[in-house]
Each structure stands twice: as C-alpha cells, then as structure tokens.
Design a protein around this motif. Structure first.
Motif, short mmCIF file in Angstrom:
data_model
loop_
_atom_site.label_atom_id
_atom_site.label_comp_id
_atom_site.label_asym_id
_atom_site.label_seq_id
_atom_site.Cartn_x
_atom_site.Cartn_y
_atom_site.Cartn_z
N LEU A 1 5.90 21.53 7.16
CA LEU A 1 4.57 21.18 6.66
C LEU A 1 3.76 20.41 7.69
O LEU A 1 4.29 19.52 8.38
N ALA A 2 2.48 20.75 7.78
CA ALA A 2 1.56 19.97 8.61
C ALA A 2 1.12 18.72 7.84
O ALA A 2 1.11 18.71 6.60
N LEU A 3 0.77 17.70 8.58
CA LEU A 3 0.38 16.42 7.97
C LEU A 3 -1.05 16.08 8.38
O LEU A 3 -1.38 16.07 9.57
N SER A 4 -1.92 15.82 7.38
CA SER A 4 -3.29 15.39 7.65
C SER A 4 -3.46 13.95 7.18
O SER A 4 -3.01 13.60 6.08
N VAL A 5 -4.10 13.13 8.02
CA VAL A 5 -4.32 11.72 7.69
C VAL A 5 -5.77 11.37 8.01
O VAL A 5 -6.27 11.72 9.09
N ASN A 6 -6.44 10.70 7.07
CA ASN A 6 -7.82 10.29 7.29
C ASN A 6 -7.88 9.09 8.25
O ASN A 6 -7.04 8.19 8.18
N VAL B 1 2.42 26.35 0.01
CA VAL B 1 2.07 25.05 0.58
C VAL B 1 2.30 25.08 2.09
O VAL B 1 3.39 25.43 2.56
N VAL B 2 1.27 24.74 2.85
CA VAL B 2 1.38 24.74 4.31
C VAL B 2 1.19 23.34 4.90
O VAL B 2 1.41 23.13 6.10
N GLY B 3 0.77 22.41 4.07
CA GLY B 3 0.56 21.06 4.59
C GLY B 3 0.23 20.10 3.47
O GLY B 3 0.10 20.48 2.30
N VAL B 4 0.09 18.84 3.84
CA VAL B 4 -0.28 17.80 2.88
C VAL B 4 -1.30 16.87 3.52
O VAL B 4 -1.34 16.72 4.74
N GLU B 5 -2.12 16.28 2.66
CA GLU B 5 -3.03 15.23 3.12
C GLU B 5 -2.54 13.91 2.55
O GLU B 5 -2.33 13.77 1.34
N ALA B 6 -2.33 12.92 3.46
CA ALA B 6 -1.86 11.60 3.04
C ALA B 6 -3.03 10.78 2.53
O ALA B 6 -4.07 10.68 3.19
N LEU B 7 -2.88 10.17 1.34
CA LEU B 7 -3.94 9.40 0.70
C LEU B 7 -3.41 8.01 0.37
O LEU B 7 -2.35 7.88 -0.27
N ALA B 8 -4.13 6.98 0.82
CA ALA B 8 -3.72 5.61 0.55
C ALA B 8 -3.95 5.27 -0.91
O ALA B 8 -5.00 5.61 -1.48
N GLN B 9 -2.97 4.58 -1.52
CA GLN B 9 -3.09 4.15 -2.91
C GLN B 9 -2.64 2.70 -3.02
O GLN B 9 -1.65 2.29 -2.42
N TRP B 10 -3.42 1.95 -3.82
CA TRP B 10 -3.09 0.55 -4.05
C TRP B 10 -3.03 0.33 -5.55
O TRP B 10 -4.04 0.46 -6.24
N VAL B 11 -1.83 0.02 -6.02
CA VAL B 11 -1.64 -0.16 -7.46
C VAL B 11 -0.99 -1.53 -7.70
O VAL B 11 0.23 -1.62 -7.89
N PRO B 12 -1.80 -2.61 -7.66
CA PRO B 12 -1.24 -3.92 -7.96
C PRO B 12 -0.94 -4.04 -9.45
O PRO B 12 -1.26 -3.15 -10.25
N ILE C 1 0.86 -1.19 0.00
CA ILE C 1 0.00 0.00 0.00
C ILE C 1 0.89 1.24 0.00
O ILE C 1 1.73 1.41 0.89
N GLN C 2 0.71 2.08 -1.01
CA GLN C 2 1.52 3.29 -1.13
C GLN C 2 0.75 4.50 -0.58
O GLN C 2 -0.46 4.42 -0.34
N VAL C 3 1.48 5.58 -0.38
CA VAL C 3 0.87 6.81 0.13
C VAL C 3 1.23 7.96 -0.82
O VAL C 3 2.41 8.17 -1.13
N ALA C 4 0.20 8.65 -1.28
CA ALA C 4 0.40 9.87 -2.07
C ALA C 4 0.02 11.06 -1.21
O ALA C 4 -0.69 10.92 -0.20
N TYR C 5 0.49 12.23 -1.61
CA TYR C 5 0.30 13.43 -0.79
C TYR C 5 -0.29 14.54 -1.65
O TYR C 5 0.29 14.93 -2.67
#
Length: 706
Positions: free
Chosen positions: A541-546, A489-500, A474-478
């Motif tokens: 940078l601030a980090l946001s995670v769902n 840019v003041v922050g990023v949101e981490a988004l899960a990515q699955w690329v089989p 499972i990869q993470v994009a921002y």
C-alpha cells in the motif's frame, strides 16, 4: 560657599560653567595623553628600527657565512678536485684553482690547502703566497680540527688574523659521487674572506645599516651583535649607530603639535561662546525630539508611543467616554509587492489624509506601523464612524496614473471601568480586529467579553494540545484509497485524530491552533512517524500524509523527513505528501526547494483540494506534481450538468498534463460511477471506507484482494 554660589546662578549659567570645566579637564587630559603618546611613539619607533637593524646585521653575518660555506662546499665536494689533489700535480692544481684566483675573487680573499700530514700545500692571500700559521696563529689549526668531523658541510667561523677580523670556511676535499674509505687521508681546503672596509660597505648598502665597524667591546651608545669563533666564543662585535627615527619623527611633528595646542585653546574659547547658545537651543531640540518620538515620519500622525501616552491620560480622566478604533488595511501588502514601497508609502499618506477628513476635530489619529492605524474619539462622536472609515478606504485611490483599490478591517472597543491602561485597551481592540479579518475582512467588529473567553479557550486548547503531543496522545486513522477501475485498495491517507477524555476534537480546530502556536512541526512529524511505522506492515500500500504549508516553509523539513525515512527503512517511493495550493502562493521558492529535495529521493507530492482555490496550470507545471486530488466540492457538484462539466474538464486537464487524479468525498454510487466514467484514477470517500484503524485497514486489504 562655592556650592551656594553656583546654586544661586541661573540654570543656563551653571550648565555653561559645568561644560566649560568639563572641556578644560578634557583639554588637560588630552595634553597629557598627547605628550605621553609622543614620548611612547618616539621610543617605540626607535626600538622598532633598532630591532630591525639588529635583525638585518644578524642576517648579513649569516649571509656572509652562508656564501663562504657554499663556495667552500662547491670546491671541496668535487670529483675532479679530488682526482687532482691526490695526483702528483696537486701543488700546481691548488695554486691555479684557488691560490692565484684570490687576487680578484669576489667570494674569498685567501685560500689554504693543507695535506693530510698537516703541512701547507698551497697558501695565497690576494694572489700572493703567505705563511698562514703566523698570519692566523692557532685559529687555522682549530678550524681544520673541526673540519675533520664536519663531513661534507664546511665549518665556518670568525677568526683573528694579522690583518684583522676574517671569516674562515674549512672543509675536507672529497669526491662527490665516488665512495672512499672512511679512514682515507684527505686534504683540507680553507677559504678566507676579510672583514675589510669594502666588505662592511657592502653590508651597509645591502642591509640598510649605517657606519658599520668592528670593536673588541661594544660602545654603550652603539648597537651591536657578537661575532663568534668555531667554538661559539665571542671574538669581537659588529657595531653601528642607531638612526633614532623616533627623534626625527618628533622633530617633524613638533610644529603640528604646537598648532594643535593653539587650536585646542581656540576651541575652548569657542566653547565659552557656544555654551550660552546651546542652552537656548536645547529646549527647541527637546521639543523637536519629543515630536519625532511621538509622531510617524511618513504620515505626520501620532505613532504608537504618542497615542498610548494620550490614551493613558484620557483613560485616567474619563474611562467611560472613549472609543478606540484599530484599523488594518486589507490588500496593502499586495500593493507593495506589485508596485514597490514608493507607491505603498504614497498610499499610506493618501489613506491618512482621507480618513482624517472623516474624523471629528477632537479625535486622536495615529499610525501604529506598517498598514495599521488607530483612531480614538469621545464616545458621543463615534456613531457609525467605523463603517464610515471602511467605506471611505474602499473607494479607489489614484497614484501615478494607477487605480488602486484596498479595504479596511476595524476592531473597536469602548473604555470600560475595567480597562486599567492604554495597552489593555489596545489589546482588546486588536482582538476585535483579528476577529474582523478572520470573518472575511472589510468589516468592523466590536470587542465583547466573548472574544476574551474565546481567547482563553483557545489558549487552554493550545496548552492541552501541547501536553497531548508530549504524551503521544495524537492518534492516526487511515482512510483507504481505491483503484477506480479495479476496485481494490491501493493506498491509505493518514489522518490525525485527537480524542481526549472530554471528547473528540475536530482537526479543523486543533490543526489551525497547532499552526498558530508553532506546534505544527512537532504534530506533523509525529503523525508522519506513526503512519510510516504502521505502513511498514502493509507491503503493497502507498501512504499519503498531509503537510501543512508552515511545515513546508521550515528549511529543516526535508532533512527531518529524510532522517525519518532512513531511520525506519521505509521506501520513499511509497510515500506521497499532500500539500494545498496555499503554500505555492505564500512561499513558492522555499516550497520548490523542499519539494525538489524530497523528490530526489523518491517521495511523491500531490496537490490537495484542487478546485477550491487559485491553483493554476502554471503551478501544476512548475512544481511537477505526481498526483492531483479533486476537492469534494467538485464531486458534490456532479448532481447538476454544470458541475459535471467542470469536473470532467478538470480531470481532462490533469490527464493532459499526465497527472493522475484522486477524487475525495465520494459518498454515493452515482458519484462513483460518474468519476469512473470521466477517467478518475483513484477514489476516496465514506461510500468506500471511512477513516479506520490500522487493523481494520489490514482486514479491508485482505477482503478487497479476495
């Protein structure tokens, strides 16, 4: 022959004989057990009391010795006593202080003072002078010899005397505070108490013993303890009669035991009489038990076991002429929560009665449990039945003056030739029901082979996801977050990515699968760990995670996050966890505990997708969110006047509550300009930056700073 005789008897007679024989055997066993128990009870009671008596006798002897030792210690370790005994008035002092007081002293009956030269300075017994050497023989010299080496602690032992057994305590008279030479000559004080009848009576009353006496050798039927001299040799024995409480207990319960035997005999007679009735009642009881096992108590309908049994028989008779409807009530839990289980139970009965009125006469109707029902009918009578049930349940119910509205979702299936049994039929109906509820509820869905294929595909995807998590695939994009006014840019949101290798799988597909399969905790922590390790490289940078609502319901979630932050050394103040309003409704208490635990260390919380659900101002205040993220549906609505006003009002509400606002889904320059004008703090969307790798984020930060 006896076997043939019993075989020829009717079943009920054989049952009665067997039961009677059983109870006779039980009665014999009980009689033996009672007899043995009574015997053990009496002997145990006597043994316990004898042990108590021995302990009491030893305690009495120890108490006598301790009292006399304490008296001797008080009179030998004494500054004034030492001054007087070493003065010319020693004789007069000894006679007055100890000798003449023996006439009525409750602590000792005789006193002897011996000079350092081993001559008698003073000797009195009951107020009269006497010759201690002839009275005590060699015992006096023995105890004086022991006293010379005992220090400040007097020597106490039993001795023989001309008047019988006595307790003797001897100690050297010395000062309490003054220091004297180790070889200084010391007088010896000997105090004596006789084991008289009065002393024995005192022991009997104090320590609850009977008929105490002193004997050279203990009598076999008596209880006794040895009395020893200063060298530990047994002089004589203190003995007494055992009370034998066990025998007294038996005498008391003898009448009860006899009564119990009579009652037992009467019971056996009653068994013979009731045995005949039992056989007759057994069949009725079996019928009632079978009804209870196959029917629901509340509604009176068949239960799960009952309808499965009947379905198995029906499938075996004609597989192609049966349709099963699985019914689930929509909104029933809300009724229970709002009005209580009593209203919920009444609603179940009313639903059962109303649905029953719409069923054909040959239908099987069951309550499987909770708010789930099942209806099985012949195929030719099932036309439009599902829709009729949906419509009738949707009509309001009146309970206690309340109008209650619920709905029904139905999954239907026809028994085909490939259905082996009722459980498989129920499984297929349940799949159709699940599809009905997922599709919006209040509808009926018929099972098709595609549903099985969907289930197999979901199971396969779940298995692939599990393996991907184990291999760390499972990869993470921002996706960058921009300051609306400064444009940096003041922050990023981490988004899960699955690329089989088979192609990218959308988060909208694999995240719900992870939630249903129990993999969401593992997935969420992997994404959070990867994002934190990457964000360590971006110092500003601030980090946001769902965070999934299921994660927040896990009581271990706060501790897991804190442990990860401690391990990585990541500043908690840089971390924002985004949650949707669904978690606030499903489990608000657990959500509040988790949020408070993490906010205490500096972690921030943002309310995600605000505007697409039911979040209220009360929820915003109660949970104290650090940021509100406006749903993309509000942003896309800026193209018309009404949508623009709704967005402006939403941002104004957030500002009134001192909550910063992030707008997501910004895709056009017009949207960005409107959001800046309305006072939005942060912007996020494809116009500004798509989800990208960590390296691309670093490059973007450098370019925006320039």
């Amino acid at each position: 022959m006896s076997r043939l005789l019993f075989t020829g008897l009717p079943l009920r007679i054989r049952v009665v004989i067997a039961v009677t024989a059983f109870f006779l055997a039980v009665a014999a066993i009980l009689a033996v057990l009672i007899a043995v128990s009574v015997r053990d009870m009496t002997s145990t009671a006597t043994s316990i009391d004898d042990a108590r008596a021995r302990h009491a006798a030893k305690a009495a002897i120890a108490a006598l010795q301790e009292h006399l030792s304490a008296t001797a210690r008080d009179n030998t370790v004494w500054d004034d006593g030492y001054e007087h005994i070493t003065s010319p008035e020693a004789k007069e002092f000894s006679d007055t202080t100890w000798g003449k007081s023996t006439i009525d002293n409750p602590l000792f009956d005789a006193s002897i003072v011996v000079t350092p030269q081993q001559t008698i300075l003073s000797s009195y017994k009951k107020g009269q002078e006497f010759d201690p050497h002839s009275f005590f023989d060699s015992s006096l010299a023995d105890i004086i010899g022991h006293a010379k080496t005992s220090g400040r602690v007097p020597v106490v032992s039993f001795v023989r005397s001309a008047d019988g057994l006595a307790i003797m305590a001897a100690g050297m008279i010395r000062p309490y505070n003054r220091t004297i030479d180790a070889d200084a000559p010391l007088h010896t004080l000997v105090l004596v108490r006789f084991m008289s009848a009065e002393t024995l009576d005192e022991i009997e009353q104090t320590f609850d013993l009977d008929d105490l006496s002193v004997s050279e050798t203990p009598e076999p039927h008596m209880l006794s303890v040895p009395l020893n001299d200063a060298d530990g040799n047994t002089l004589t024995y203190l003995q007494w009669e055992s009370r034998e409480p066990g025998t007294m207990i038996y005498d008391r319960v003898h009448g009860y035991l006899l009564t119990a035997a009579i009652v037992l005999a009467a019971f056996l007679v009653a068994v013979l009489v009731t045995g005949f009735m039992a056989v007759r009642m057994l069949q009725r009881s079996t019928d009632r038990a079978r009804h209870r096992a196959t029917h629901d108590v509340l509604s009176g309908l068949l239960n799960r076991a009952g309808i499965l049994e009947k379905l198995d028989k029906a499938i075996a008779a004609d597989r192609a002429d049966l349709m099963l409807h699985l019914i689930d009530l929509d909104g029933f839990k809300g009724v229970n929560d709002a009005w209580g289980h009593a209203v919920g139970d009444e609603l179940i009965k009313l639903v059962a009665a109303r649905v029953q009125s719409h069923l054909p006469a040959d239908a099987l109707f069951a309550r499987l449990g909770g708010d789930e029902f099942a209806v099985a009918t012949p195929l030719h009578t099932a036309t439009d039945l599902a829709q009729r049930i949906v419509d009738c349940v949707a009509e309001p119910f009146m309970i206690g003056g309340r109008t209650i509205e619920i709905g029904a979702s139905i999954g239907t299936v026809t028994a085909q030739n490939d259905v082996p049994d009722a459980l498989e039929l129920l499984r297929r109906a349940d799949m159709a029901l699940y599809t009905a509820k997922e599709g919006g509820r209040g509808q009926a869905v018929t099972f098709t082979a595609n549903l099985d294929n969907d289930r197999l595909m979901a199971a396969e995807l779940e298995d692939r996801l599990r393996r991907a998590l184990e291999r760390g695939e499972i990869q993470v994009a921002y996706q960058p977050l921009f300051d609306a006014q400064a444009g940096r840019v003041v922050g990023v949101e981490a988004l899960a990515q699955w690329v089989p290798i088979t192609g990218r799988v959308s988060p909208e597909i694999f995240i719900p699968i992870a939630e249903r399969s129990g993999l969401i905790d593992q997935l969420g922590m992997q994404v959070l760990k990867t994002a934190i390790e990457q964000a360590q490289k971006w110092k500003t940078l601030a980090l946001s995670v769902n965070v999934s609502p299921i994660q927040l319901r896990n009581p271990n979630f706060p501790a897991d996050v804190i442990r990860l932050l401690d391990k990585t050394g990541f500043d908690p103040h840089r971390l924002t966890l985004e949650i949707t309003e669904g978690v606030l409704m499903s489990n608000p208490d657990q959500a509040r505990r988790a949020i408070e635990a993490l906010r205490n260390i500096g972690v921030k919380f943002a309310l995600d997708d605000f505007g697409c659900g039911y979040a209220s101002i009360g929820a915003l205040r109660t949970f104290g969110f650090d940021r509100m993220k406006i749903d993309r549906s509000l942003v896309s609505g800026l193209k018309n006047r009404e949508g623009s006003e709704v967005l402006t009002a939403t941002i104004s509400l957030a500002h009134a509550l001192n909550i910063p606002v992030t707008a997501e889904g910004v895709e056009t320059p017009e949207q960005m300009a409107a959001l800046k004008q309305t006072g939005c703090d942060q912007l996020q969307g494809f116009l500004l930056g798509r989800p990208m790798s960590g390296a691309d984020i670093a490059a973007l930060v450098r370019s925006s700073a320039a």
